[in-house]
Write a protein that holds these residues in place. Structure first.
Motif, PDB file in Angstrom:
ATOM      1  N   LEU A  89       0.876  -1.164   0.000  1.00 13.27           N
ATOM      2  CA  LEU A  89       0.000   0.000   0.000  1.00 13.27           C
ATOM      3  C   LEU A  89       0.916   1.218   0.000  1.00 13.27           C
ATOM      4  N   GLU A  90       1.082   1.822  -1.165  1.00  8.61           N
ATOM      5  CA  GLU A  90       2.060   2.901  -1.333  1.00  8.61           C
ATOM      6  C   GLU A  90       1.687   4.127  -0.514  1.00  8.61           C
ATOM      7  N   CYS A  91       0.406   4.454  -0.483  1.00  8.77           N
ATOM      8  CA  CYS A  91      -0.077   5.607   0.274  1.00  8.77           C
ATOM      9  C   CYS A  91      -1.594   5.641   0.200  1.00  8.77           C
ATOM     10  N   ILE A  92      -2.186   6.489   1.020  1.00 10.50           N
ATOM     11  CA  ILE A  92      -3.588   6.838   0.866  1.00 10.50           C
ATOM     12  C   ILE A  92      -3.657   8.340   0.644  1.00 10.50           C
ATOM     13  N   THR A  93      -4.772   8.808   0.128  1.00 16.37           N
ATOM     14  CA  THR A  93      -4.936  10.235  -0.111  1.00 16.37           C
ATOM     15  C   THR A  93      -5.883  10.839   0.917  1.00 16.37           C
ATOM     16  N   VAL A  94      -5.632  12.099   1.233  1.00 13.57           N
ATOM     17  CA  VAL A  94      -6.517  12.867   2.116  1.00 13.57           C
ATOM     18  C   VAL A  94      -6.571  14.288   1.574  1.00 13.57           C
ATOM     19  N   ALA A  95      -7.777  14.807   1.389  1.00  9.14           N
ATOM     20  CA  ALA A  95      -7.920  16.192   0.946  1.00  9.14           C
ATOM     21  C   ALA A  95      -7.273  17.124   1.957  1.00  9.14           C
ATOM     22  N   THR A  96      -6.606  18.153   1.463  1.00 10.14           N
ATOM     23  CA  THR A  96      -5.864  19.051   2.363  1.00 10.14           C
ATOM     24  C   THR A  96      -6.757  19.660   3.439  1.00 10.14           C
ATOM     25  N   GLY A  97      -8.029  19.894   3.116  1.00  8.34           N
ATOM     26  CA  GLY A  97      -8.930  20.476   4.103  1.00  8.34           C
ATOM     27  C   GLY A  97      -9.243  19.555   5.260  1.00  8.34           C
ATOM     28  N   LEU A  98      -9.073  18.245   5.058  1.00  7.65           N
ATOM     29  CA  LEU A  98      -9.351  17.267   6.117  1.00  7.65           C
ATOM     30  C   LEU A  98      -8.114  16.885   6.926  1.00  7.65           C
ATOM     31  N   LEU A  99      -6.949  17.265   6.441  1.00 11.63           N
ATOM     32  CA  LEU A  99      -5.710  16.838   7.109  1.00 11.63           C
ATOM     33  C   LEU A  99      -5.653  17.184   8.598  1.00 11.63           C
ATOM     34  N   PRO A 100      -6.103  18.384   9.022  1.00 12.87           N
ATOM     35  CA  PRO A 100      -6.026  18.702  10.453  1.00 12.87           C
ATOM     36  C   PRO A 100      -6.905  17.804  11.332  1.00 12.87           C
ATOM     37  N   GLU A 101      -7.913  17.171  10.737  1.00 13.71           N
ATOM     38  CA  GLU A 101      -8.840  16.350  11.514  1.00 13.71           C
ATOM     39  C   GLU A 101      -8.445  14.875  11.548  1.00 13.71           C
ATOM     40  N   ILE A 102      -7.453  14.507  10.762  1.00 12.04           N
ATOM     41  CA  ILE A 102      -7.085  13.098  10.616  1.00 12.04           C
ATOM     42  C   ILE A 102      -6.110  12.667  11.709  1.00 12.04           C
ATOM     43  N   ASP A 103      -6.355  11.481  12.264  1.00 15.17           N
ATOM     44  CA  ASP A 103      -5.424  10.868  13.214  1.00 15.17           C
ATOM     45  C   ASP A 103      -4.433  10.022  12.414  1.00 15.17           C
ATOM     46  N   ARG A 104      -3.258  10.579  12.148  1.00 13.10           N
ATOM     47  CA  ARG A 104      -2.277   9.900  11.299  1.00 13.10           C
ATOM     48  C   ARG A 104      -1.777   8.594  11.901  1.00 13.10           C
ATOM     49  N   LYS A 105      -1.883   8.453  13.206  1.00 16.17           N
ATOM     50  CA  LYS A 105      -1.388   7.237  13.859  1.00 16.17           C
ATOM     51  C   LYS A 105      -2.222   6.013  13.506  1.00 16.17           C
ATOM     52  N   ARG A 106      -3.379   6.228  12.889  1.00 16.39           N
ATOM     53  CA  ARG A 106      -4.225   5.109  12.469  1.00 16.39           C
ATOM     54  C   ARG A 106      -3.692   4.416  11.227  1.00 16.39           C
ATOM     55  N   PHE A 107      -2.737   5.040  10.537  1.00 16.05           N
ATOM     56  CA  PHE A 107      -2.299   4.546   9.239  1.00 16.05           C
ATOM     57  C   PHE A 107      -0.886   3.987   9.312  1.00 16.05           C
ATOM     58  N   SER A 108      -0.670   2.912   8.575  1.00 21.70           N
ATOM     59  CA  SER A 108       0.666   2.309   8.498  1.00 21.70           C
ATOM     60  C   SER A 108       1.324   2.597   7.159  1.00 21.70           C
ATOM     61  N   CYS A 109       0.826   3.621   6.468  1.00 24.81           N
ATOM     62  CA  CYS A 109       1.377   3.987   5.167  1.00 24.81           C
ATOM     63  C   CYS A 109       1.424   5.509   5.073  1.00 24.81           C
ATOM     64  N   PRO A 110       2.152   6.051   4.108  1.00 25.31           N
ATOM     65  CA  PRO A 110       2.203   7.510   3.943  1.00 25.31           C
ATOM     66  C   PRO A 110       0.856   8.082   3.500  1.00 25.31           C
ATOM     67  N   ILE A 111       0.708   9.390   3.693  1.00 23.77           N
ATOM     68  CA  ILE A 111      -0.473  10.129   3.244  1.00 23.77           C
ATOM     69  C   ILE A 111      -0.059  11.073   2.115  1.00 23.77           C
ATOM     70  N   LEU A 112      -0.822  11.052   1.025  1.00 19.27           N
ATOM     71  CA  LEU A 112      -0.642  12.012  -0.061  1.00 19.27           C
ATOM     72  C   LEU A 112      -1.721  13.079   0.061  1.00 19.27           C
ATOM     73  N   PRO A 113      -1.364  14.324   0.393  1.00 20.33           N
ATOM     74  CA  PRO A 113      -2.367  15.392   0.438  1.00 20.33           C
ATOM     75  C   PRO A 113      -2.914  15.670  -0.965  1.00 20.33           C
ATOM     76  N   ILE A 114      -4.212  15.882  -1.042  1.00 18.52           N
ATOM     77  CA  ILE A 114      -4.865  16.142  -2.322  1.00 18.52           C
ATOM     78  C   ILE A 114      -5.479  17.537  -2.323  1.00 18.52           C
TER      79      ILE A 114
END
Length: 237
Positions: A191-216
């Motif tokens: 799983l290379e990465c998941i995407t998250v819209a830039t407007g949602l990034l402040p609300e996301i708990d990054r510790k839930r993910f074991s892969c990088p996040i690509l801001p969209i």
């Protein structure tokens, strides 16, 4: 975590997966991280939401974009310029190929067989679990098999692009991540990465993910909407 994709990378997916938006934002994010990036628009099937629609913002970011000749810009003909063959024979640090949707769209890759011969090529499947045909593991596997057969290349990784456009919430992201994580485990593909819209990034708990996040930052929008502005460092990985 850093997205480690480099070399020649083909971005594929079914219609509506958001693969072109992913390709555009991945190109910008890697360029802002100091990587030399070239991007070729190989979507010769879908007349809407193609990489060429974002060519101005890509050029402003210092990304070399290879497109059909201007007179063919809105054609759906299988036109492959010598520039595309050239960029594959001498690839940059990251050379992205945005192929068309489904198996029909990726058949253009067969025309590049000579240019790709002997090259290390990665083909990444973009999956949005909230779209028809990819809402199940079986559906994703079927799409993958059809794309691989048409492209004559194996899918070697997954990008999760879970979204409901304007209705996307943090729960959408979490549910989508759980799905593509299961898909990766089922296939054995990274799983290379998941995407998250830039407007949602402040609300996301990054510790839930074991892969990088690509801001969209959405660039491919209907005429009645504005693209999200991309600043000089807004898509930092």
């Amino acid at each position: 975590m850093e997205i480690t994709l480099n070399g020649i990378v083909v971005i594929v997916g079914n219609y509506g997966s958001g693969k072109t938006e992913v390709a555009v934002n991945l190109a910008v994010a890697k360029r802002q991280a100091g990587v030399e990036v070239r991007l070729a628009d190989l979507d010769l099937v879908n007349p809407y939401f193609r990489t060429r629609e974002a060519r101005q913002i890509l050029a402003q970011q210092g990304i070399d974009v290879v497109l059909p000749d201007e007179k063919y810009m809105h054609a759906d003909l299988p036109i492959l310029t010598p520039a595309i063959g050239g960029m594959l024979r001498a690839p940059s640090e990251l050379t992205l190929l945005d192929a068309g949707g489904d198996d029909v769209g990726v058949t253009v890759l067969a025309a590049l067989a000579d240019a790709l011969k002997g090259k290390a090529v990665r083909m990444i499947q973009v999956v949005n679990p909230f779209r028809p045909f990819t809402e199940t593991i079986e559906g994703c596997l079927k799409i993958r098999r059809e794309i691989e057969a048409a492209a004559r290349l194996p899918v070697s990784g997954i990008i999760g692009n879970a979204n409901l456009i304007d209705e996307t919430t943090t729960d959408t992201i979490y549910t989508g991540y759980d799905f593509v994580r299961r898909l990766a485990d089922t296939t054995g593909l990274p799983l290379e990465c998941i995407t998250v819209a830039t407007g949602l990034l402040p609300e996301i708990d990054r510790k839930r993910f074991s892969c990088p996040i690509l801001p969209i930052s959405r660039q491919l929008v209907p005429p009645w909407k504005r693209a999200v502005r991309i600043g000089p460092r807004s898509l930092n990985l």
